[in-house]
Design a protein around this motif. Structure first.
Motif, PDB file in Angstrom:
ATOM      1  N   HIS A  60      -4.271   3.309  -3.103  1.00 33.14           N
ATOM      2  CA  HIS A  60      -5.761   3.357  -2.528  1.00 33.14           C
ATOM      3  C   HIS A  60      -6.010   4.792  -2.318  1.00 33.14           C
ATOM      4  N   ALA A 268      -7.169  -2.391  -3.475  1.00 36.19           N
ATOM      5  CA  ALA A 268      -6.793  -1.052  -3.307  1.00 36.19           C
ATOM      6  C   ALA A 268      -7.854  -0.082  -4.070  1.00 36.19           C
ATOM      7  N   SER A 280     -11.548   2.438   3.183  1.00 41.74           N
ATOM      8  CA  SER A 280     -10.209   2.434   3.541  1.00 41.74           C
ATOM      9  C   SER A 280      -9.937   1.892   4.740  1.00 41.74           C
TER      10      SER A 280
END
Length: 402
Positions: A60, A268, A280
């Motif tokens: 990610h 991700a 995030s």
């Protein structure tokens, strides 16, 4: 039998009552915010030790950095996405199936966890019931046989749990092991494989019960009832072993892990290419929840060991030992010879006074004294102070006087 001494209580019973219920006693009224922000006794330390969780976080972070610096192109002005663009509508089916399978897996693991908890508690309670029944029939004339059978029964439980690595290295575990088996008995057991020790100990317990039953000349059905409790323990141990050996089919487990990995991988990428600063945070939270549910199910499927959610069977064996010690050491307070006198002086129970309320009225039902004894009647009128409870005839006389 003659040299078999009686047990002594390891510690006060009340000191292990709460500890014997679960490994960690939490406060359900602490508030959802305080509970949600807790770290100790949670699945968070387990998730943070899994390399797969950090791999997806790194994926990610890498995709987010490439997207921010322009290495991954965005959608064009006409609304047509390029080959690297992923839409939320493409994730709905995969996320729904993965969530359903993961919740179903966790539910099955928790159901198995409760089933094993019920069997273990029933097996320990069955041991205490056997001791109480044997003590009533044989404790007065041949108490050594009762304690010998109880000692072997407890030793069978102890070494069965020990074979599953559930007996922790505590100081009192060594003292308990020394009180359950003598050196010569342990040397005989060592001639057999360790997996067969519980079966041998239960057989020894049955032999001790049979010898004590023959010495006391108790009814034949008493011995059958006592041996049935030993057979229940043996069947329970076999059921626990079979349930632990029966894992989830690997095909289902493989599909579940594959869907989990694909779901985390697509999340991700998708959340990394979003324009929101919270992408995030959302991905880290979702990854923690998914991996945490998966790891929690793996912990619940085998509740024997030293984990946070494992059953405290070592404390339960200690609790059972203390309860049996109290049974075999506590006799009737007035003695056997005075028991008939106590029966003759025993009075029948009397009804409790009614509860006081605002109108000093009784509830819908109460007890009154009649010539034939206590009788439950319905009284819906106030009760006069100092007036004995009477029947319907007294009420009619009062109405005539008025």
């Amino acid at each position: 039998l003659i040299t078999s001494g009686f047990p002594s209580v390891c510690c006060p019973f009340h000191s292990i009552v709460l500890a014997s219920l679960m490994v960690f006693m939490y406060d359900k009224d602490a508030g959802f915010l305080v509970t949600a922000l807790s770290v100790r006794h949670t699945v968070l330390p387990i998730v943070l030790t899994r390399p797969g969780f950090w791999v997806f976080l790194c994926v990610h972070a890498g995709v987010a950095a490439a997207y921010r610096y322009g290495y991954l192109s965005r959608s064009d002005t006409e609304g047509l996405a390029d080959f690297a663009h992923l839409d939320w509508n493409d994730m709905k089916v995969v996320s729904s199936i993965a969530t359903f399978c993961l919740v179903f897996y966790l539910n099955q693991c928790y159901t198995k966890y409760l089933h094993l908890h019920k069997i273990v508690r029933a097996m320990n309670s069955n041991c205490l019931c056997m001791v109480q029944e044997a003590w009533l029939h044989c404790g007065g004339e041949y108490p050594q046989s009762v304690w010998l059978a109880s000692r072997y029964h407890l030793a069978a439980l102890y070494y069965y749990y020990h074979s599953m690595e559930s007996m922790h290295d505590r100081d009192w575990c060594g003292h308990l092991r020394e009180r359950l088996l003598r050196d010569e008995e342990l040397s005989v057991l060592q001639e057999h494989p360790r997996a067969f020790w519980p079966i041998v100990l239960l057989h020894w317990s049955g032999m001790a019960l049979k010898l004590g039953h023959s010495k006391c000349k108790a009814p034949a059905n008493v011995l059958k009832s006592l041996l049935d409790k030993l057979l229940f323990t043996q069947r329970a141990q076999q059921e626990i072993t079979s349930d632990l050996a029966l894992l989830v089919p690997f095909q289902y487990f493989h599909i579940l892990t594959f869907m989990l990995c694909m779901n985390l991988l697509l999340w991700a990428y998708l959340l990394a290419t979003s324009n929101s600063l919270w992408g995030s945070v959302v991905f880290a939270s979702c990854a923690f929840m998914y991996v945490g549910m998966f790891e929690l199910g793996n912990e619940l499927i085998n509740p024997f060991g030293s984990g946070e959610v494992d059953l405290p069977v070592d404390l339960w064996v200690r609790e059972c030992y203390n309860n049996i010690s109290l049974v075999v050491q506590s006799g009737y307070p007035f003695g056997d010879s005075d028991f008939n006198a106590v029966l003759e002086s025993e009075c029948m129970p009397q009804p409790l006074p009614p509860l006081d309320d605002e109108n000093d009225e009784l509830s819908s039902n109460s007890f009154v004294e009649t010539d034939s004894g206590l009788k439950q009647v319905a009284i819906n009128k106030p009760l006069l102070s100092g007036r004995p409870l009477g029947g319907a005839e007294n009420d009619e006389d009062d109405d005539d006087d008025d």
